[in-house]
Design a protein around this motif. Structure first.
Motif, PDB file in Angstrom:
ATOM      1  N   ALA A   1      20.712-110.804 -21.812  1.00 30.03           N
ATOM      2  CA  ALA A   1      21.981-110.203 -22.244  1.00 30.03           C
ATOM      3  C   ALA A   1      23.132-110.741 -21.392  1.00 30.03           C
ATOM      4  CB  ALA A   1      21.905-108.683 -22.157  1.00 30.03           C
ATOM      5  N   CYS A   2      22.895-110.919 -20.109  1.00 29.56           N
ATOM      6  CA  CYS A   2      23.917-111.484 -19.220  1.00 29.56           C
ATOM      7  C   CYS A   2      24.190-112.945 -19.571  1.00 29.56           C
ATOM      8  CB  CYS A   2      23.470-111.388 -17.763  1.00 29.56           C
ATOM      9  SG  CYS A   2      23.391-109.703 -17.142  1.00 29.56           S
ATOM     10  N   GLU A   3      23.140-113.653 -19.934  1.00 26.41           N
ATOM     11  CA  GLU A   3      23.277-115.061 -20.318  1.00 26.41           C
ATOM     12  C   GLU A   3      24.235-115.201 -21.493  1.00 26.41           C
ATOM     13  OE1 GLU A   3      20.615-118.392 -22.686  1.00 26.41           O
ATOM     14  OE2 GLU A   3      19.645-116.571 -21.955  1.00 26.41           O
ATOM     15  N   GLY A   4      24.070-114.353 -22.476  1.00 27.21           N
ATOM     16  CA  GLY A   4      24.886-114.445 -23.682  1.00 27.21           C
ATOM     17  C   GLY A   4      26.359-114.178 -23.452  1.00 27.21           C
ATOM     18  N   CYS A   5      26.713-113.572 -22.332  1.00 26.96           N
ATOM     19  CA  CYS A   5      28.110-113.239 -22.041  1.00 26.96           C
ATOM     20  C   CYS A   5      28.617-113.953 -20.793  1.00 26.96           C
ATOM     21  CB  CYS A   5      28.255-111.734 -21.877  1.00 26.96           C
ATOM     22  SG  CYS A   5      27.776-110.825 -23.338  1.00 26.96           S
ATOM     23  N   SER A   6      27.897-114.980 -20.347  1.00 23.36           N
ATOM     24  CA  SER A   6      28.280-115.764 -19.158  1.00 23.36           C
ATOM     25  C   SER A   6      28.405-114.926 -17.893  1.00 23.36           C
ATOM     26  CB  SER A   6      29.588-116.533 -19.405  1.00 23.36           C
ATOM     27  OG  SER A   6      29.477-117.363 -20.517  1.00 23.36           O
ATOM     28  N   GLU A   7      27.675-113.851 -17.809  1.00 24.24           N
ATOM     29  CA  GLU A   7      27.685-113.001 -16.611  1.00 24.24           C
ATOM     30  C   GLU A   7      26.646-113.530 -15.616  1.00 24.24           C
ATOM     31  OE1 GLU A   7      29.658-110.508 -15.727  1.00 24.24           O
ATOM     32  OE2 GLU A   7      30.839-110.620 -17.565  1.00 24.24           O
ATOM     33  N   TRP A   8      26.943-114.711 -15.095  1.00 28.47           N
ATOM     34  CA  TRP A   8      25.974-115.399 -14.259  1.00 28.47           C
ATOM     35  C   TRP A   8      25.680-114.663 -12.951  1.00 28.47           C
ATOM     36  CZ3 TRP A   8      27.563-117.223  -9.501  1.00 28.47           C
ATOM     37  CH2 TRP A   8      28.940-117.353  -9.307  1.00 28.47           C
TER      38      TRP A   8
ATOM     39  N   VAL B   1      11.631-105.504  -6.459  1.00 27.89           N
ATOM     40  CA  VAL B   1      10.848-104.427  -7.079  1.00 27.89           C
ATOM     41  C   VAL B   1       9.454-104.917  -7.502  1.00 27.89           C
ATOM     42  CG1 VAL B   1      12.864-103.111  -7.821  1.00 27.89           C
ATOM     43  CG2 VAL B   1      11.854-104.775  -9.388  1.00 27.89           C
ATOM     44  N   ARG B   2       9.109-106.088  -7.002  1.00 30.03           N
ATOM     45  CA  ARG B   2       7.778-106.669  -7.220  1.00 30.03           C
ATOM     46  C   ARG B   2       7.446-106.903  -8.700  1.00 30.03           C
ATOM     47  NH1 ARG B   2       5.453-106.512  -2.035  1.00 30.03           N
ATOM     48  NH2 ARG B   2       6.250-104.829  -0.779  1.00 30.03           N
ATOM     49  N   VAL B   3       8.441-107.400  -9.406  1.00 26.88           N
ATOM     50  CA  VAL B   3       8.241-107.853 -10.779  1.00 26.88           C
ATOM     51  C   VAL B   3       8.376-109.367 -10.740  1.00 26.88           C
ATOM     52  CG1 VAL B   3       9.155-107.840 -13.133  1.00 26.88           C
ATOM     53  CG2 VAL B   3       9.122-105.726 -11.802  1.00 26.88           C
ATOM     54  N   ALA B   4       7.347-110.060 -11.154  1.00 23.72           N
ATOM     55  CA  ALA B   4       7.341-111.520 -11.074  1.00 23.72           C
ATOM     56  C   ALA B   4       8.286-112.130 -12.102  1.00 23.72           C
ATOM     57  CB  ALA B   4       5.932-112.046 -11.303  1.00 23.72           C
ATOM     58  N   ALA B   5       9.119-113.027 -11.618  1.00 15.95           N
ATOM     59  CA  ALA B   5       9.968-113.798 -12.536  1.00 15.95           C
ATOM     60  C   ALA B   5       9.094-114.848 -13.208  1.00 15.95           C
ATOM     61  CB  ALA B   5      11.094-114.464 -11.759  1.00 15.95           C
ATOM     62  N   ASP B   6       9.382-115.122 -14.465  1.00 21.08           N
ATOM     63  CA  ASP B   6       8.654-116.152 -15.184  1.00 21.08           C
ATOM     64  C   ASP B   6       9.649-117.202 -15.682  1.00 21.08           C
ATOM     65  OD1 ASP B   6       9.901-114.849 -17.297  1.00 21.08           O
ATOM     66  OD2 ASP B   6       8.050-114.361 -18.351  1.00 21.08           O
ATOM     67  N   SER B   7       9.163-118.125 -16.485  1.00 26.79           N
ATOM     68  CA  SER B   7      10.027-119.184 -17.008  1.00 26.79           C
ATOM     69  C   SER B   7      11.206-118.614 -17.782  1.00 26.79           C
ATOM     70  CB  SER B   7       9.232-120.126 -17.912  1.00 26.79           C
ATOM     71  OG  SER B   7       8.250-120.792 -17.172  1.00 26.79           O
ATOM     72  N   LEU B   8      10.963-117.583 -18.583  1.00 27.14           N
ATOM     73  CA  LEU B   8      12.041-116.988 -19.369  1.00 27.14           C
ATOM     74  C   LEU B   8      13.114-116.391 -18.462  1.00 27.14           C
ATOM     75  CD1 LEU B   8      13.283-116.184 -22.064  1.00 27.14           C
ATOM     76  CD2 LEU B   8      11.811-114.171 -22.060  1.00 27.14           C
ATOM     77  N   SER B   9      12.706-115.710 -17.409  1.00 25.01           N
ATOM     78  CA  SER B   9      13.659-115.130 -16.452  1.00 25.01           C
ATOM     79  C   SER B   9      14.553-116.227 -15.886  1.00 25.01           C
ATOM     80  CB  SER B   9      12.941-114.465 -15.278  1.00 25.01           C
ATOM     81  OG  SER B   9      11.841-113.716 -15.654  1.00 25.01           O
ATOM     82  N   CYS B  10      13.918-117.279 -15.407  1.00 24.31           N
ATOM     83  CA  CYS B  10      14.662-118.369 -14.776  1.00 24.31           C
ATOM     84  C   CYS B  10      15.504-119.134 -15.783  1.00 24.31           C
ATOM     85  CB  CYS B  10      13.687-119.311 -14.071  1.00 24.31           C
ATOM     86  SG  CYS B  10      12.868-118.550 -12.655  1.00 24.31           S
ATOM     87  N   ASN B  11      14.935-119.424 -16.949  1.00 25.20           N
ATOM     88  CA  ASN B  11      15.678-120.176 -17.962  1.00 25.20           C
ATOM     89  C   ASN B  11      16.941-119.430 -18.385  1.00 25.20           C
ATOM     90  OD1 ASN B  11      13.602-122.018 -17.820  1.00 25.20           O
ATOM     91  ND2 ASN B  11      12.698-121.464 -19.775  1.00 25.20           N
ATOM     92  N   SER B  12      16.828-118.129 -18.545  1.00 23.53           N
ATOM     93  CA  SER B  12      17.995-117.333 -18.924  1.00 23.53           C
ATOM     94  C   SER B  12      19.045-117.338 -17.820  1.00 23.53           C
ATOM     95  CB  SER B  12      17.580-115.895 -19.251  1.00 23.53           C
ATOM     96  OG  SER B  12      16.760-115.874 -20.388  1.00 23.53           O
ATOM     97  N   ALA B  13      18.603-117.237 -16.579  1.00 21.24           N
ATOM     98  CA  ALA B  13      19.540-117.266 -15.450  1.00 21.24           C
ATOM     99  C   ALA B  13      20.180-118.649 -15.316  1.00 21.24           C
ATOM    100  CB  ALA B  13      18.839-116.863 -14.159  1.00 21.24           C
ATOM    101  N   ILE B  14      19.404-119.710 -15.535  1.00 23.43           N
ATOM    102  CA  ILE B  14      19.941-121.074 -15.501  1.00 23.43           C
ATOM    103  C   ILE B  14      21.016-121.223 -16.568  1.00 23.43           C
ATOM    104  CG2 ILE B  14      19.391-123.507 -15.987  1.00 23.43           C
ATOM    105  CD1 ILE B  14      16.602-122.919 -14.679  1.00 23.43           C
ATOM    106  N   SER B  15      20.721-120.732 -17.759  1.00 20.12           N
ATOM    107  CA  SER B  15      21.693-120.811 -18.863  1.00 20.12           C
ATOM    108  C   SER B  15      22.942-119.983 -18.571  1.00 20.12           C
ATOM    109  CB  SER B  15      21.054-120.341 -20.168  1.00 20.12           C
ATOM    110  OG  SER B  15      20.064-121.244 -20.578  1.00 20.12           O
ATOM    111  N   ALA B  16      22.761-118.808 -17.986  1.00 16.03           N
ATOM    112  CA  ALA B  16      23.905-117.960 -17.650  1.00 16.03           C
ATOM    113  C   ALA B  16      24.810-118.670 -16.635  1.00 16.03           C
ATOM    114  CB  ALA B  16      23.445-116.615 -17.101  1.00 16.03           C
ATOM    115  N   CYS B  17      24.194-119.287 -15.632  1.00 14.36           N
ATOM    116  CA  CYS B  17      24.983-120.035 -14.639  1.00 14.36           C
ATOM    117  C   CYS B  17      25.714-121.195 -15.306  1.00 14.36           C
ATOM    118  CB  CYS B  17      24.079-120.551 -13.519  1.00 14.36           C
ATOM    119  SG  CYS B  17      23.472-119.259 -12.416  1.00 14.36           S
TER     120      CYS B  17
END
Length: 141
Positions: A35-42, A55-71
């Motif tokens: 959701a942040c990615e879609g609004c450039s809230e990097w 909070v001990r939730v493992a980031a996966d490819s989707l987590s990182c890819n979305s953050a990369i896109s947001a940035c």
């Protein structure tokens, strides 16, 4: 929220889950980051990615890819490339989507050299550059 670009609502729901002691997971964080990615809230995307670790939730490819896109959407191409390079540290697998997101981040600000370097990395992932990858890299030039 992710599909409608309602990043505030996504963050609010994530916070409400935590307040009501509903266990958050990869899916809930990935949806909020997307959701942040879609609004450039990097900045928020990166905060959420960091919070996952706390909070001990493992980031996966989707987590990182979305953050990369947001940035990238926010013009933060260097952060996109740093995140891309740190994916193995987070035990997240780089894939063609990761590299394409990095290429797109470079294209947004006209950084053609790093875009072409990422394009050259695709065969290492046993992936062939597609039309979108080539077009985005060409647009960076």
């Amino acid at each position: 929220c992710e599909k409608g670009g309602q990043w505030q609502a996504a963050l609010s729901l994530l916070k409400e889950m935590q307040q009501n002691l509903v266990k958050t997971n990869q899916f809930s964080y990935n949806a909020a980051i997307s959701a942040c990615e879609g609004c450039s809230e990097w900045q928020l995307a990166l905060c959420l990615l960091s919070r996952m670790n706390h909070v001990r939730v493992a980031a996966d490819s989707l987590s990182c890819n979305s953050a990369i896109s947001a940035c990238g959407a926010g013009g933060q191409w260097r952060l996109s490339l740093q995140l891309l390079s740190h994916m193995p540290d987070m035990k997240a697998t780089k894939d063609e989507i990761s590299l394409s997101a990095g290429i797109c981040a470079c294209e947004t600000v006209g950084k053609w050299r790093p875009a072409l370097s990422l394009l050259d990395c695709l065969p290492q992932l046993k992936a062939l550059p597609d039309r979108m990858s080539f077009n985005t890299a060409v647009a960076a030039c």
